[in-house]
Design an enzyme around this catalytic site. Structure first.
Site, mmCIF file in Angstrom:
data_model
loop_
_atom_site.group_PDB
_atom_site.id
_atom_site.type_symbol
_atom_site.label_atom_id
_atom_site.label_comp_id
_atom_site.label_asym_id
_atom_site.label_seq_id
_atom_site.Cartn_x
_atom_site.Cartn_y
_atom_site.Cartn_z
ATOM 1 C CG HIS A 171 -0.304 -0.400 2.495
ATOM 2 N ND1 HIS A 171 -0.807 -1.401 3.293
ATOM 3 C CD2 HIS A 171 0.822 0.028 3.100
ATOM 4 C CE1 HIS A 171 -0.028 -1.558 4.349
ATOM 5 N NE2 HIS A 171 0.961 -0.701 4.253
ATOM 6 C CE1 TYR A 258 14.265 -0.644 2.211
ATOM 7 C CE2 TYR A 258 12.924 1.080 1.255
ATOM 8 C CZ TYR A 258 13.045 -0.032 2.051
ATOM 9 O OH TYR A 258 11.943 -0.536 2.683
#
Length: 488
Positions: A171, A258
């Site tokens: 989501h 990341y």
């Protein structure tokens, strides 16, 4: 319509209830069977009682079953939804704790980075067991909808090695769109049109239009910097927007894991995060949040059960993809969403074998991806770094090759920015030994790892991280919720 849906990991009680009530917002789905399965009989009993209460309160013929026998739950199922967290909070705590000894500070640790990679090692053998059962006992052509993280690794393994029709669902895109709509002053997110593409948790809004008008970088930067809340909570995301020219779907804290630039030095972390909520960069934030949520649910269960007696309101159907996909497949009412699938050329400048997250349309004939998407070069370069780690991690999980696992962790962007090769080798040994009960494919490697650890001279530290908070008690949570209610 009458068909069977199986939910694996149904003991994720709050999420399972949301998926269930979403499904029952589709009028044609009144007569379905929902089979719940989990390794925890206790959690199964709790969620079945809640769903039974929903069915009873709404006068529905929907059938709900629950069993710890996974194959029984999967028998004849047309759709299988996975919400599993292999190893639970016990293993997850090690995903955060052990890397901190080597200077690696994670907010979530469930996608890549040291924690996400080990999470994948635990999940992938189990995912392949699911796939075997699906092939053998589910309905012919059954579709597997994976909600479990690490999304890309799990979906990669299910498609490539499990040989099951699989789509990964998240989501993050919807939540990012809601933020953008808010800062641009839209009355509703429906006024916003967008193309969002990349890989899970590194997806990029490469085309934005508000009521048909194209929104450029400068307007979006100005809007975010003027917002009284997001300007503080999303400092890192705004910085990436300024440098890359496009906004990322992922939260401030998650995105920081990341990239190799924002969490590599403790003194830099505080500059980029916000401590108003766990998701904005707190050390081990999601672990704390998950622990508090579990404790709260166990304590306040009677209230959750009572709330299940309320009528289902289709206007409150969530934006989780699952019910919308099933509705499109079964009724041919077309649904547009963003899905995790094998690339196969959909995104022109990402590897063909990668699991991408990109726009697609669903109707009776399946999920049809929009092809020919090209990412901005910086976005593609960032995604490729993660894809290379994901590929090695999947192959390591399949083969049980601990040396390949160490190479995957070494190539992780944040790990590589913080730790030396010697530290990475020892850290992986330590994590594999600590999590051996969930890593059957590495059983042969554990004795040698223990031997190496007994002789190692690599120094570690006792460090809680740059921004750690303690788990709050039930009393603290209750007081905070009461204060918020009073303020409203």
């Amino acid at each position: 319509m009458s068909f069977k849906i199986a939910i694996i990991g149904a003991g994720s009680v709050g999420f399972t209830k949301k998926l269930f009530t979403d499904l029952l917002c589709v009028p044609e789905f009144r007569d379905i069977e929902v089979a719940l399965t989990d390794i925890s009989q206790h959690n199964l009993e709790m969620i079945k009682a809640i769903l039974d209460r929903v069915v009873e309160a709404n006068g529905l013929p929907t059938k709900v079953t629950a069993t710890t026998d996974r194959r029984k739950a999967l028998e004849g199922a047309r759709y299988i939804i996975s919400c599993v967290r292999v190893g639970g909070l016990e293993a997850y705590a090690d995903d955060i704790r052990i890397p901190l000894k080597y200077g690696i500070d994670q907010c979530v640790g469930d996608t890549i980075c040291a924690g996400g990679i080990l999470y994948g090692q635990r999940n992938i053998p189990v995912i392949l067991d699911f796939c075997k059962d699906i092939r053998e006992v589910a309905a012919p052509g059954a579709k597997f909808l994976n909600y479990a993280n690490p999304m890309a690794m799990n979906t990669w393994a299910a498609i490539e090695y499990g040989k099951v029709d699989t789509v990964g669902l998240c989501h993050g895109v919807q939540h990012g769109a809601e933020q953008i709509a808010e800062v641009l002053g839209a009355k509703s997110v429906s006024e916003l049109d967008y193309i969002c593409s990349g890989i899970n948790h590194q997806t990029w809004f490469i085309d934005l239009r508000l009521n048909g008008r194209k929104i450029g970088k400068e307007e979006l930067v100005t809007a975010f910097e003027a917002h009284p809340v997001f300007s503080q909570q999303e400092k890192l995301r705004i910085d990436v927007l300024k440098r890359f020219g496009v906004y990322s779907t992922e939260s401030n804290g998650h995105l920081s894991e990341y990239l190799p630039w924002y969490r590599k030095r403790p003194e830099e972390i505080a500059r980029w995060i916000d401590m108003s909520d766990w998701i904005h960069g707190e050390t081990g934030g999601y672990l704390r949040h998950s622990t508090e949520t579990r404790n709260w649910f166990e304590t306040e269960y009677p209230q959750f059960l009572e709330s299940a007696s309320q009528p289902i309101d289709p206007a409150k159907r969530s934006n989780e993809h699952a019910s919308h996909i099933l509705e499109a497949l079964e009724t041919n009412r077309v649904y547009r969403g963003h899905f995790n699938v094998k690339n196969n050329g959909v995104i022109t400048n990402l590897p063909s074998d990668a699991i991408i997250e990109s726009p697609g349309f669903v109707e009776r004939f399946g999920i049809n991806m929009v092809s020919g998407v090209t990412l901005p070069e910086a976005c593609a370069a960032t995604c490729i770094s993660s894809i290379n780690v994901q590929r090695m991690s999947v192959h390591a999980a399949i083969s049980g090759d601990i040396d390949l696992l160490k190479l995957a962790v070494l190539h992780d962007p944040l790990v590589g920015a913080v730790a030396t090769p010697e530290e990475v080798w020892q850290m992986v040994d330590e994590m594999v030994v600590a999590q051996a009960s969930w890593l059957p494919q590495y059983a042969h490697a554990v004795p040698a790892a223990k031997e190496r650890l007994s002789k190692s001279k690599v120094q570690t530290r006792d460090w809680a991280g740059a921004a750690r908070r303690n788990v709050r008690s039930i009393e603290e949570l209750r007081a905070e919720k009461a204060a918020l209610k009073k303020a409203v």
